[in-house]
Design an enzyme around this catalytic site. Structure first.
Site, PDB file in Angstrom:
ATOM      1  N   ALA A  14       0.846  -1.205   0.000  1.00 28.02           N
ATOM      2  CA  ALA A  14       0.000   0.000   0.000  1.00 28.02           C
ATOM      3  C   ALA A  14       0.872   1.242   0.000  1.00 28.02           C
ATOM      4  O   ALA A  14       2.077   1.187   0.275  1.00 28.02           O
ATOM      5  CB  ALA A  14      -0.911   0.010   1.232  1.00 28.02           C
TER       6      ALA A  14
ATOM      7  N   THR B 263      -6.797  -0.509   7.608  1.00 33.32           N
ATOM      8  CA  THR B 263      -6.240   0.268   8.708  1.00 33.32           C
ATOM      9  C   THR B 263      -7.307   0.887   9.604  1.00 33.32           C
ATOM     10  O   THR B 263      -8.448   1.099   9.173  1.00 33.32           O
ATOM     11  CB  THR B 263      -5.369   1.401   8.129  1.00 33.32           C
ATOM     12  OG1 THR B 263      -4.938   2.288   9.166  1.00 33.32           O
ATOM     13  CG2 THR B 263      -6.150   2.234   7.114  1.00 33.32           C
TER      14      THR B 263
ATOM     15  N   TYR C  31      -4.870   9.493   3.385  1.00 33.15           N
ATOM     16  CA  TYR C  31      -4.473   8.086   3.534  1.00 33.15           C
ATOM     17  C   TYR C  31      -5.663   7.232   3.966  1.00 33.15           C
ATOM     18  O   TYR C  31      -5.972   6.207   3.344  1.00 33.15           O
ATOM     19  CB  TYR C  31      -3.342   7.960   4.550  1.00 33.15           C
ATOM     20  CG  TYR C  31      -3.066   6.534   4.965  1.00 33.15           C
ATOM     21  CD1 TYR C  31      -2.496   5.625   4.071  1.00 33.15           C
ATOM     22  CD2 TYR C  31      -3.394   6.095   6.242  1.00 33.15           C
ATOM     23  CE1 TYR C  31      -2.264   4.314   4.452  1.00 33.15           C
ATOM     24  CE2 TYR C  31      -3.163   4.788   6.629  1.00 33.15           C
ATOM     25  CZ  TYR C  31      -2.599   3.899   5.731  1.00 33.15           C
ATOM     26  OH  TYR C  31      -2.385   2.591   6.116  1.00 33.15           O
TER      27      TYR C  31
ATOM     28  N   LYS D 299      -7.566   4.245   1.807  1.00 29.46           N
ATOM     29  CA  LYS D 299      -7.677   2.870   2.287  1.00 29.46           C
ATOM     30  C   LYS D 299      -9.139   2.438   2.395  1.00 29.46           C
ATOM     31  O   LYS D 299      -9.470   1.277   2.110  1.00 29.46           O
ATOM     32  CB  LYS D 299      -6.970   2.718   3.641  1.00 29.46           C
ATOM     33  CG  LYS D 299      -5.452   2.819   3.567  1.00 29.46           C
ATOM     34  CD  LYS D 299      -4.836   1.694   2.749  1.00 29.46           C
ATOM     35  CE  LYS D 299      -4.925   0.356   3.465  1.00 29.46           C
ATOM     36  NZ  LYS D 299      -4.280  -0.743   2.670  1.00 29.46           N
TER      37      LYS D 299
ATOM     38  N   TRP E  82      -0.971   0.417  14.072  1.00 26.19           N
ATOM     39  CA  TRP E  82       0.290   0.597  14.796  1.00 26.19           C
ATOM     40  C   TRP E  82       1.258  -0.576  14.559  1.00 26.19           C
ATOM     41  O   TRP E  82       1.755  -1.193  15.497  1.00 26.19           O
ATOM     42  CB  TRP E  82       0.023   0.773  16.290  1.00 26.19           C
ATOM     43  CG  TRP E  82      -0.705   2.025  16.670  1.00 26.19           C
ATOM     44  CD1 TRP E  82      -1.573   2.743  15.900  1.00 26.19           C
ATOM     45  CD2 TRP E  82      -0.641   2.708  17.929  1.00 26.19           C
ATOM     46  NE1 TRP E  82      -2.057   3.819  16.597  1.00 26.19           N
ATOM     47  CE2 TRP E  82      -1.502   3.835  17.846  1.00 26.19           C
ATOM     48  CE3 TRP E  82       0.043   2.472  19.114  1.00 26.19           C
ATOM     49  CZ2 TRP E  82      -1.689   4.721  18.911  1.00 26.19           C
ATOM     50  CZ3 TRP E  82      -0.141   3.347  20.168  1.00 26.19           C
ATOM     51  CH2 TRP E  82      -0.990   4.465  20.073  1.00 26.19           C
TER      52      TRP E  82
END
Length: 304
Positions: A60, A101, A125, A129, A150
């Site tokens: 990604a 995410t 971002y 996603k 994380w």
């Protein structure tokens, strides 16, 4: 089982390739120059040549701050590219496991995020996603999307390695203390992906195994400052240099992209459906730091 993984040097891709070998499987790492998510026109050809039982969409665009000035590129890779990989999986009639995410959420919730919570990315971002998740689900119903947060590993660019590197030349560091989450080892993510892949291939018609899943680490909530202190406590036990942590607020460390204040995700769905519960992040941190120090099996992993 043979898996094709997008990305060649990413933390999860490297971890998964090693896990596959240890499990007696086979992994094919697919990336540039043979395949570029920014220009994925040859996706069907590349993945057909790999002859996978499962495709893992791990690569990604992850430069969170840079994405604010490169929105078209971020969406081309994270949304259009992800959709192309999923369409290639559909054409081959194999499942795809796509990594997403916590940045699809705005971080405003008090408790842990569940899969059905409304999304609301704070930046480019996260939006890219989220669009990637949607592109995958449109492309094929034979998909499991795993949201992680994380991520760190004994290799690649991540918070653990950055803290240890900075401590070599600094005695104190200011670290954000008002963003919370659970640090997640890429080694643990790789193990979970392998388990998901095994069940997807064993049960090709089981709809419950498909869809959105959160994959959080176990253990208590932590801020970035808490995480840094745990890293240096581990380092001290190994005789390595650490640094004093000064707890600062998000406002004291301005960045181009806003981060979610709360990245805690609920893992009860993947535990119920797949029987997967990741270890306590504090235990996994010790494993990663053992490998960084070269004192544990697997410490021969490529570190850059």
């Amino acid at each position: 089982m043979r898996i094709a993984i997008t990305g060649t040097s990413g933390q999860v891709a490297q971890s998964l390739a090693r896990h596959a070998a240890a499990a007696g499987g086979d992994a094919v790492l697919i990336g540039r120059p043979d395949f570029d998510l920014a220009a994925p026109d040859n996706a069907s050809t590349v993945f057909a040549a790999a002859r996978p039982d499962v495709i893992v969409s791990a690569a990604a665009y992850t430069a969170v701050d840079k994405a604010e000035s490169e929105p078209e590129l971020a969406h081309r890779i994270n949304a259009d590219g992800a959709g192309s990989v999923a369409r290639a999986a559909a054409a081959l009639n194999v499942p795809v496991i796509h990594l997403s995410t916590d940045y699809v959420f705005d971080g405003s919730k008090t408790g842990e995020w569940v899969e059905d919570d409304a999304t609301g990315p704070l930046g480019v971002y996260g939006a890219s996603k989220l669009a990637g998740e949607q592109a995958v689900l449109v492309a094929t119903p034979n998909a499991a999307i795993l949201r992680v947060s994380w991520v760190y590993a004994p290799f690649g660019a991540n918070f653990v390695r950055t803290m240890l590197r900075l401590a070599e030349t600094r005695d104190s560091l200011g670290v954000v203390a008002d963003q919370i989450g659970r640090p997640t080892s890429a080694l643990d993510i790789a193990s979970a992906i392998w388990q998901v892949a095994e069940q997807l291939t064993a049960h090709p018609q089981e709809a419950a195994l498909r869809g959105l899943f959160h994959l959080p680490a176990g253990g208590p909530a932590a801020s970035w400052a808490d995480f840094a202190e745990a890293i240096f406590a581990n380092a001290a036990r190994r005789g390595q240099k650490g640094a004093q942590i000064g707890r600062i607020g998000t406002a004291d460390y301005p960045t181009p992209a806003r981060r979610p204040a709360n990245s805690l995700m609920d893992g009860s769905k993947i535990a119920r459906v797949y029987g997967i519960n990741l270890p306590d992040w504090r235990r996994s941190l010790e494993v990663v730091m053992d490998q960084l120090a070269g004192t544990a099996p697997g410490s021969g992993l490529k570190k850059d």
